[in-house]
Design a protein around this motif. Structure first.
Motif, PDB file in Angstrom:
ATOM      1  N   ASP A 101       0.830  -1.215   0.000  1.00  0.00           N
ATOM      2  CA  ASP A 101       0.000   0.000   0.000  1.00  0.00           C
ATOM      3  C   ASP A 101       0.859   1.258   0.000  1.00  0.00           C
ATOM      4  N   GLU A 102       1.960   1.230   0.755  1.00  0.00           N
ATOM      5  CA  GLU A 102       2.850   2.389   0.793  1.00  0.00           C
ATOM      6  C   GLU A 102       3.533   2.599  -0.560  1.00  0.00           C
ATOM      7  N   ILE A 103       3.916   1.505  -1.215  1.00  0.00           N
ATOM      8  CA  ILE A 103       4.527   1.613  -2.540  1.00  0.00           C
ATOM      9  C   ILE A 103       3.539   2.221  -3.531  1.00  0.00           C
ATOM     10  N   GLU A 104       2.285   1.802  -3.439  1.00  0.00           N
ATOM     11  CA  GLU A 104       1.254   2.355  -4.326  1.00  0.00           C
ATOM     12  C   GLU A 104       1.076   3.857  -4.099  1.00  0.00           C
ATOM     13  N   GLY A 108       1.910   6.876  -6.789  1.00  0.00           N
ATOM     14  CA  GLY A 108       0.936   7.928  -7.086  1.00  0.00           C
ATOM     15  C   GLY A 108       1.530   9.314  -6.895  1.00  0.00           C
ATOM     16  N   LEU A 109       2.361   9.485  -5.857  1.00  0.00           N
ATOM     17  CA  LEU A 109       3.009  10.780  -5.626  1.00  0.00           C
ATOM     18  C   LEU A 109       3.965  11.129  -6.755  1.00  0.00           C
ATOM     19  N   GLY A 110       4.560  10.097  -7.341  1.00  0.00           N
ATOM     20  CA  GLY A 110       5.498  10.331  -8.432  1.00  0.00           C
ATOM     21  C   GLY A 110       4.843  10.435  -9.794  1.00  0.00           C
ATOM     22  N   GLY A 111       3.528  10.251  -9.850  1.00  0.00           N
ATOM     23  CA  GLY A 111       2.820  10.345 -11.126  1.00  0.00           C
ATOM     24  C   GLY A 111       2.740   9.034 -11.873  1.00  0.00           C
ATOM     25  N   ARG A 112       3.152   7.961 -11.234  1.00  0.00           N
ATOM     26  CA  ARG A 112       3.059   6.652 -11.872  1.00  0.00           C
ATOM     27  C   ARG A 112       1.685   6.065 -11.571  1.00  0.00           C
ATOM     28  N   LYS A 113       1.061   5.515 -12.565  1.00  0.00           N
ATOM     29  CA  LYS A 113      -0.256   4.905 -12.394  1.00  0.00           C
ATOM     30  C   LYS A 113      -0.166   3.441 -12.793  1.00  0.00           C
ATOM     31  N   ARG A 114      -0.662   2.593 -11.921  1.00  0.00           N
ATOM     32  CA  ARG A 114      -0.719   1.173 -12.257  1.00  0.00           C
ATOM     33  C   ARG A 114      -1.987   0.907 -13.044  1.00  0.00           C
TER      34      ARG A 114
END
Length: 154
Positions: A101-104, A108-114
């Motif tokens: 959850d923390e990695i997700e 998200g903070l870095g603008g990466r979307k899974r």
């Protein structure tokens, strides 16, 4: 690069006063957690002030978890001195790590979307002919209906 959180901030989250060895361990844990946070986010925040507050919070949370149990024990017993480790954390046992959850959150903070993404691919310098919605262009013939069109259902 600077750590995303300070030793004093980490000390404020711990229930005890750190001795000299624990301060050394906490300092390296802050460095490791900051590097991991930047890697998961895909961002290079040069200073703590440039990082989002949530990133700093997650770094402190990971360091607190590590400082509370640096060896990764899952059980301990005073009589007969029994200690136990678990493979639940895998390679992360006894290290600074972020939960899934923390990695997700960091991604998200870095603008990466899974997730699944559809990307249109074309040859270099080519143009895609655009026709009426629901119709696909053919080579020299009338457009072919690929799916139902609101005006002309098939």
């Amino acid at each position: 690069m600077a750590d995303l959180a300070t030793l004093d901030e980490l000390k404020g989250r711990l229930d005890w006063t750190l001795d000299a060895d624990e301060e050394r361990i906490a300092t390296t844990a802050l460095e490791d957690a900051s590097d991991l946070a930047r890697a998961h986010a895909g961002r290079d925040w040069p200073t703590a002030a440039s990082a989002p507050r949530l990133a700093r919070t997650l770094v402190l949370k990971a360091c607190r978890r590590y400082m509370n149990n640096p060896s990764g024990y899952t059980q301990s017993r005073a009589g007969d001195e029994t200690l136990g480790w678990s493979d639940d954390q895998g390679e992360n046992a006894g290290t600074v790590y972020f939960s899934a959850d923390e990695i997700e959150l960091l991604e998200g903070l870095g603008g990466r979307k899974r997730g699944l993404t559809s990307v249109e691919v074309t040859a270099w310098n080519s143009r895609i002919p655009r026709g009426p919605a629901g119709l696909v262009p053919t080579q020299g013939g009338a457009p072919f209906p690929l799916f139902a069109h609101e005006e002309e259902p098939w």
